[in-house]
Motif scaffolding. Structure first.
Motif, PDB file in Angstrom:
ATOM      1  N   LYS A  10      13.268  -3.206  -2.837  1.00 17.34           N
ATOM      2  CA  LYS A  10      13.030  -2.415  -1.621  1.00 17.34           C
ATOM      3  C   LYS A  10      12.908  -3.380  -0.443  1.00 17.34           C
ATOM      4  N   GLY A  12      15.574  -5.535   2.649  1.00 18.07           N
ATOM      5  CA  GLY A  12      16.573  -6.614   2.717  1.00 18.07           C
ATOM      6  C   GLY A  12      16.277  -7.605   3.819  1.00 18.07           C
ATOM      7  N   GLU A  36      18.072  -1.030   1.711  1.00 18.13           N
ATOM      8  CA  GLU A  36      17.646  -1.442   3.049  1.00 18.13           C
ATOM      9  C   GLU A  36      17.713  -0.226   3.967  1.00 18.13           C
ATOM     10  N   ARG A  47      16.641 -13.971  16.195  1.00 21.73           N
ATOM     11  CA  ARG A  47      15.579 -14.850  16.685  1.00 21.73           C
ATOM     12  C   ARG A  47      15.561 -16.131  15.852  1.00 21.73           C
ATOM     13  N   GLY A  48      14.846 -17.104  16.347  1.00 23.07           N
ATOM     14  CA  GLY A  48      14.767 -18.354  15.594  1.00 23.07           C
ATOM     15  C   GLY A  48      13.599 -18.310  14.627  1.00 23.07           C
ATOM     16  N   ALA A 126      16.465   4.370   2.732  1.00 26.13           N
ATOM     17  CA  ALA A 126      15.031   4.057   2.696  1.00 26.13           C
ATOM     18  C   ALA A 126      14.415   4.522   1.379  1.00 26.13           C
ATOM     19  N   ALA A 163       9.810  -5.606  -1.072  1.00 22.17           N
ATOM     20  CA  ALA A 163       9.890  -6.643  -0.036  1.00 22.17           C
ATOM     21  C   ALA A 163      10.112  -5.962   1.308  1.00 22.17           C
ATOM     22  N   SER A 181       4.533 -10.016  19.648  1.00 19.57           N
ATOM     23  CA  SER A 181       5.124 -11.218  20.216  1.00 19.57           C
ATOM     24  C   SER A 181       6.553 -10.927  20.663  1.00 19.57           C
ATOM     25  N   SER A 183      10.313 -12.784  21.517  1.00 21.07           N
ATOM     26  CA  SER A 183      11.042 -14.038  21.392  1.00 21.07           C
ATOM     27  C   SER A 183      12.405 -13.912  22.054  1.00 21.07           C
ATOM     28  N   ARG A 272       8.209  -8.073  18.285  1.00 25.34           N
ATOM     29  CA  ARG A 272       7.828  -7.691  16.921  1.00 25.34           C
ATOM     30  C   ARG A 272       6.319  -7.794  16.792  1.00 25.34           C
ATOM     31  N   ILE A 301       6.242  -8.746  -2.574  1.00 23.67           N
ATOM     32  CA  ILE A 301       6.442 -10.132  -2.124  1.00 23.67           C
ATOM     33  C   ILE A 301       6.622 -10.186  -0.605  1.00 23.67           C
ATOM     34  N   ALA A 304       5.042  -8.015   2.821  1.00 23.23           N
ATOM     35  CA  ALA A 304       4.414  -6.834   2.221  1.00 23.23           C
ATOM     36  C   ALA A 304       3.234  -7.228   1.331  1.00 23.23           C
ATOM     37  N   GLY A 315       5.612 -17.586   7.620  1.00 20.54           N
ATOM     38  CA  GLY A 315       5.930 -16.290   7.011  1.00 20.54           C
ATOM     39  C   GLY A 315       7.273 -16.281   6.298  1.00 20.54           C
ATOM     40  N   ALA A 316       8.296 -16.825   6.951  1.00 21.07           N
ATOM     41  CA  ALA A 316       9.630 -16.831   6.331  1.00 21.07           C
ATOM     42  C   ALA A 316       9.655 -17.786   5.145  1.00 21.07           C
TER      43      ALA A 316
HETATM   44  C1  LIG Z   1       8.112 -13.661  16.839  1.00 24.47           C
HETATM   45  C2  LIG Z   1       8.023 -14.118  15.401  1.00 24.47           C
HETATM   46  C3  LIG Z   1       8.420 -15.409  15.096  1.00 24.47           C
HETATM   47  C4  LIG Z   1       8.360 -15.826  13.764  1.00 24.47           C
HETATM   48  N1  LIG Z   1       8.729 -17.090  13.504  1.00 24.47           N
HETATM   49  C5  LIG Z   1       8.646 -17.552  12.255  1.00 24.47           C
HETATM   50  C6  LIG Z   1       8.998 -18.910  11.946  1.00 24.47           C
HETATM   51  O1  LIG Z   1       9.378 -19.711  12.796  1.00 24.47           O
HETATM   52  N2  LIG Z   1       8.895 -19.320  10.655  1.00 24.47           N
HETATM   53  C7  LIG Z   1       8.471 -18.484   9.689  1.00 24.47           C
HETATM   54  O2  LIG Z   1       8.400 -18.927   8.534  1.00 24.47           O
HETATM   55  N3  LIG Z   1       8.154 -17.196   9.934  1.00 24.47           N
HETATM   56  C8  LIG Z   1       8.216 -16.714  11.186  1.00 24.47           C
HETATM   57  N4  LIG Z   1       7.848 -15.439  11.436  1.00 24.47           N
HETATM   58  C9  LIG Z   1       7.438 -14.582  10.309  1.00 24.47           C
HETATM   59  C10 LIG Z   1       8.649 -14.204   9.453  1.00 24.47           C
HETATM   60  O3  LIG Z   1       9.720 -13.770  10.254  1.00 24.47           O
HETATM   61  C11 LIG Z   1       8.266 -13.107   8.427  1.00 24.47           C
HETATM   62  O4  LIG Z   1       7.105 -13.512   7.767  1.00 24.47           O
HETATM   63  C12 LIG Z   1       9.375 -12.913   7.395  1.00 24.47           C
HETATM   64  O5  LIG Z   1      10.589 -12.586   8.025  1.00 24.47           O
HETATM   65  C13 LIG Z   1       8.994 -11.818   6.411  1.00 24.47           C
HETATM   66  O6  LIG Z   1      10.107 -11.456   5.622  1.00 24.47           O
HETATM   67  P1  LIG Z   1      10.056 -10.173   4.700  1.00 24.47           P
HETATM   68  O7  LIG Z   1      11.384 -10.113   4.048  1.00 24.47           O
HETATM   69  O8  LIG Z   1       8.847 -10.173   3.849  1.00 24.47           O
HETATM   70  O9  LIG Z   1       9.884  -8.935   5.691  1.00 24.47           O
HETATM   71  P2  LIG Z   1      10.872  -8.347   6.810  1.00 24.47           P
HETATM   72  O10 LIG Z   1      11.663  -9.417   7.448  1.00 24.47           O
HETATM   73  O11 LIG Z   1      10.016  -7.492   7.667  1.00 24.47           O
HETATM   74  O12 LIG Z   1      11.896  -7.443   5.995  1.00 24.47           O
HETATM   75  C14 LIG Z   1      11.507  -6.200   5.440  1.00 24.47           C
HETATM   76  C15 LIG Z   1      12.750  -5.347   5.299  1.00 24.47           C
HETATM   77  O13 LIG Z   1      12.415  -4.160   4.555  1.00 24.47           O
HETATM   78  C16 LIG Z   1      13.065  -3.045   5.175  1.00 24.47           C
HETATM   79  N5  LIG Z   1      12.316  -1.826   4.826  1.00 24.47           N
HETATM   80  C17 LIG Z   1      11.073  -1.461   5.245  1.00 24.47           C
HETATM   81  N6  LIG Z   1      10.708  -0.295   4.699  1.00 24.47           N
HETATM   82  C18 LIG Z   1      11.730   0.077   3.879  1.00 24.47           C
HETATM   83  C19 LIG Z   1      11.952   1.199   3.021  1.00 24.47           C
HETATM   84  N7  LIG Z   1      11.034   2.175   2.883  1.00 24.47           N
HETATM   85  N8  LIG Z   1      13.099   1.264   2.326  1.00 24.47           N
HETATM   86  C20 LIG Z   1      14.054   0.287   2.439  1.00 24.47           C
HETATM   87  N9  LIG Z   1      13.895  -0.783   3.253  1.00 24.47           N
HETATM   88  C21 LIG Z   1      12.750  -0.900   3.949  1.00 24.47           C
HETATM   89  C22 LIG Z   1      13.023  -3.381   6.664  1.00 24.47           C
HETATM   90  O14 LIG Z   1      14.008  -2.663   7.366  1.00 24.47           O
HETATM   91  C23 LIG Z   1      13.311  -4.883   6.630  1.00 24.47           C
HETATM   92  O15 LIG Z   1      14.678  -5.178   6.668  1.00 24.47           O
HETATM   93  C24 LIG Z   1       7.904 -14.957  12.733  1.00 24.47           C
HETATM   94  C25 LIG Z   1       7.513 -13.659  13.044  1.00 24.47           C
HETATM   95  C26 LIG Z   1       7.557 -13.233  14.366  1.00 24.47           C
HETATM   96  C27 LIG Z   1       7.142 -11.826  14.700  1.00 24.47           C
END
Ligand SMILES: Cc1cc2nc3c(=O)[nH]c(=O)nc-3n(C[C@H](O)[C@H](O)[C@H](O)COP(=O)(O)OP(=O)(O)OC[C@H]3O[C@@H](n4cnc5c(N)ncnc54)[C@H](O)[C@@H]3O)c2cc1C
Length: 406
Positions: A10, A12, A36, A47-48, A126, A163, A181, A183, A272, A301, A304, A315-316
């Motif tokens: 869950k 992408g 997704e 964004r970077g 979704a 995820a 924030s 960017s 964001r 993971i 989430a 975070g990334a």
């Molecule tokens: C301004 C800013 C700058 C940042 N800079 C950095 C950085 O420099 N380095 C760093 O490490 N981290 C950074 N972060 C944090 C980092 O971007 C996040 O921690 C990371 O992208 C999280 O990834 P994720 O896959 O867990 O979540 P997300 O990227 O939020 O992905 C979740 C995905 O799940 C999908 N989704 C949600 N609900 C559902 C559903 N019900 N069904 C299907 N799909 C669904 C969403 O559409 C999304 O695509 C930054 C954050 C911000 C806000």
């Protein structure tokens, strides 16, 4: 295993895409389906992001070498705060900075890179909920999970990786604090004063006032990104880009803001929302996921799972590390029924890393919330500051082993 492992994912973002890739790396015949909600895994406004050593190494292990090429820059560690009068509040030594350089790149490039040809991507799909399901006797993987989509479609799988990011649902908004924030990316075609300044001094983060942070970071050989994080938003509504830009324009700091904003690609501006560590005590108890997700085969993971504020740019990296780990654990099973243990082992293995991240988050958040610390910093010798910050950074990155050269 006589039947192919069915993995449903869950979300992408960075975490979900890494998990999909890692599962297929370690279990090449797995059937991986990723849902997704958006029309694609790419963000409309890019964004970077920065990746720390451990995440870069994990991607390398998954066959994605990031340490060469022009798509990214090597930046010195962020969270090196300066006050607006230029005093360093936290800064690691140049020796450590050279060892733990952050690899910065566009998030959409990373997402594109993570995609795998053997994953079945279902966009604009979704997930409504995920539940543990009863044993299917034909399946030697034992009990499974059921995913219900918002369209009403129901799918069975052996394991589900959740995820879906931090989310900003009404439920989570009431139980934790959030920072908005904004960017923006300054593309390569410009060459003006702020860019020249960033080029000279590397990334820097300035505390404009309590909780208000502004950072400029090199993105690749020619471009930069910047972001501003605002103090906790009492409003339930996310700031609009216009509102956020108005706030940035008012910043009073040593960066030539108006030149920087003028050079920014307007298409890249995005607001964001992320969790704020100001209420770190709530982090351990706040759950972003519904109680149904408690089943042993539903593994959460990335954002989430881990409430981390974005003040350390981890975070990334954590999302990559989580995705990698879940795939590796699934691949290490001798008996498919051991899928019941993967979640427990995953959490145990990630616990120390996440706790260390949170501690460092709180440390940097403390500095960020109390800029008056800069007055005290006038009396702290630079070498002592570097020693303290070096030790905390190494700890938060997962220890000395994690920061060795890739
Ligand atoms: C301004 C800013 C700058 C940042 N800079 C950095 C950085 O420099 N380095 C760093 O490490 N981290 C950074 N972060 C944090 C980092 O971007 C996040 O921690 C990371 O992208 C999280 O990834 P994720 O896959 O867990 O979540 P997300 O990227 O939020 O992905 C979740 C995905 O799940 C999908 N989704 C949600 N609900 C559902 C559903 N019900 N069904 C299907 N799909 C669904 C969403 O559409 C999304 O695509 C930054 C954050 C911000 C806000």
């Amino acid at each position: 295993m006589t039947t192919a492992l069915r993995v449903l994912i869950k979300g992408g973002g960075v975490a979900g895409l890494t998990a999909a890739r890692s599962v297929l790396h370690y279990v090449p015949n797995a059937k991986v389906t990723l849902f997704e909600a958006r029309p694609s895994c790419q963000w409309q406004a890019d964004r970077g992001v920065g990746l720390w050593n451990m995440a870069v190494r994990r991607l390398f292990e998954l066959g994605l070498p990031l340490s060469t090429g022009r798509q990214h820059a090597h930046a010195t560690p962020p969270a090196s705060y300066r006050s607006i009068d230029g005093v360093w509040l936290s800064k690691c030594s140049s020796h450590l900075a050279s060892k733990v350089r952050v690899l910065t790149l566009r998030e959409n490039s990373l997402l594109q890179l993570l995609k795998h040809p053997n994953v079945h991507y279902r966009y604009q799909t979704a997930v409504q909920n995920v539940m543990a399901s009863r044993k299917d006797d034909d399946n030697d993987c034992g009990d499974g999970i059921t995913v219900k989509l918002e369209t009403g479609e129901v799918l069975d799988g052996d394991i589900c990786i959740v995820a879906s990011g931090g989310g900003t649902s009404a439920e989570t908004k009431t139980s934790c604090c959030w920072n908005d924030s904004i960017s923006g990316i300054v593309p390569s075609t410009t060459n003006n004063e702020p860019l020249a300044m960033c080029g000279r001094e590397g990334p820097f983060e300035t505390l404009v006032s309590a909780g208000l942070r502004f950072a400029v970071v090199p993105l690749d050989a020619e471009s930069f990104f910047w972001f501003a994080t605002f103090p906790e938003n009492e409003n339930t509504e996310l700031l609009s880009v216009e509102q956020a830009m108005e706030k940035v324009k008012q910043f009073n700091c040593h960066v030539p803001i108006s030149a920087l904003l003028e050079a920014t690609d307007p298409e890249s501006l995005v607001v964001r929302r992320t969790y704020s560590a100001a209420t770190a005590a709530a982090a351990a108890t706040t759950k972003l996921i519904p109680p149904d997700y408690a089943g042993p085969r539903i593994i959460t993971i990335g954002d989430a799972e881990n409430l981390l504020s974005n003040n350390l740019a981890q975070g990334a990296s954590v999302a990559v590390e989580d995705g990698y780990m879940v795939g590796r654990l699934v691949g290490s099973l001798n008996n498919p029924k051991d899928l019941d243990n993967v979640k427990k082992i995953f959490r145990r293995k990630r616990k120390a890393r996440i706790a260390a991240c949170r501690t460092m988050n709180q440390f940097t958040q403390l500095i960020s919330e109390y800029p008056q610390i800069s007055k005290l910093m006038h009396y702290v010798p630079a070498a002592l500051n570097a020693n303290i910050f070096d030790a905390s950074l190494v700890y938060s990155l997962g220890g000395k082993e994690a920061i060795s050269e890739i």
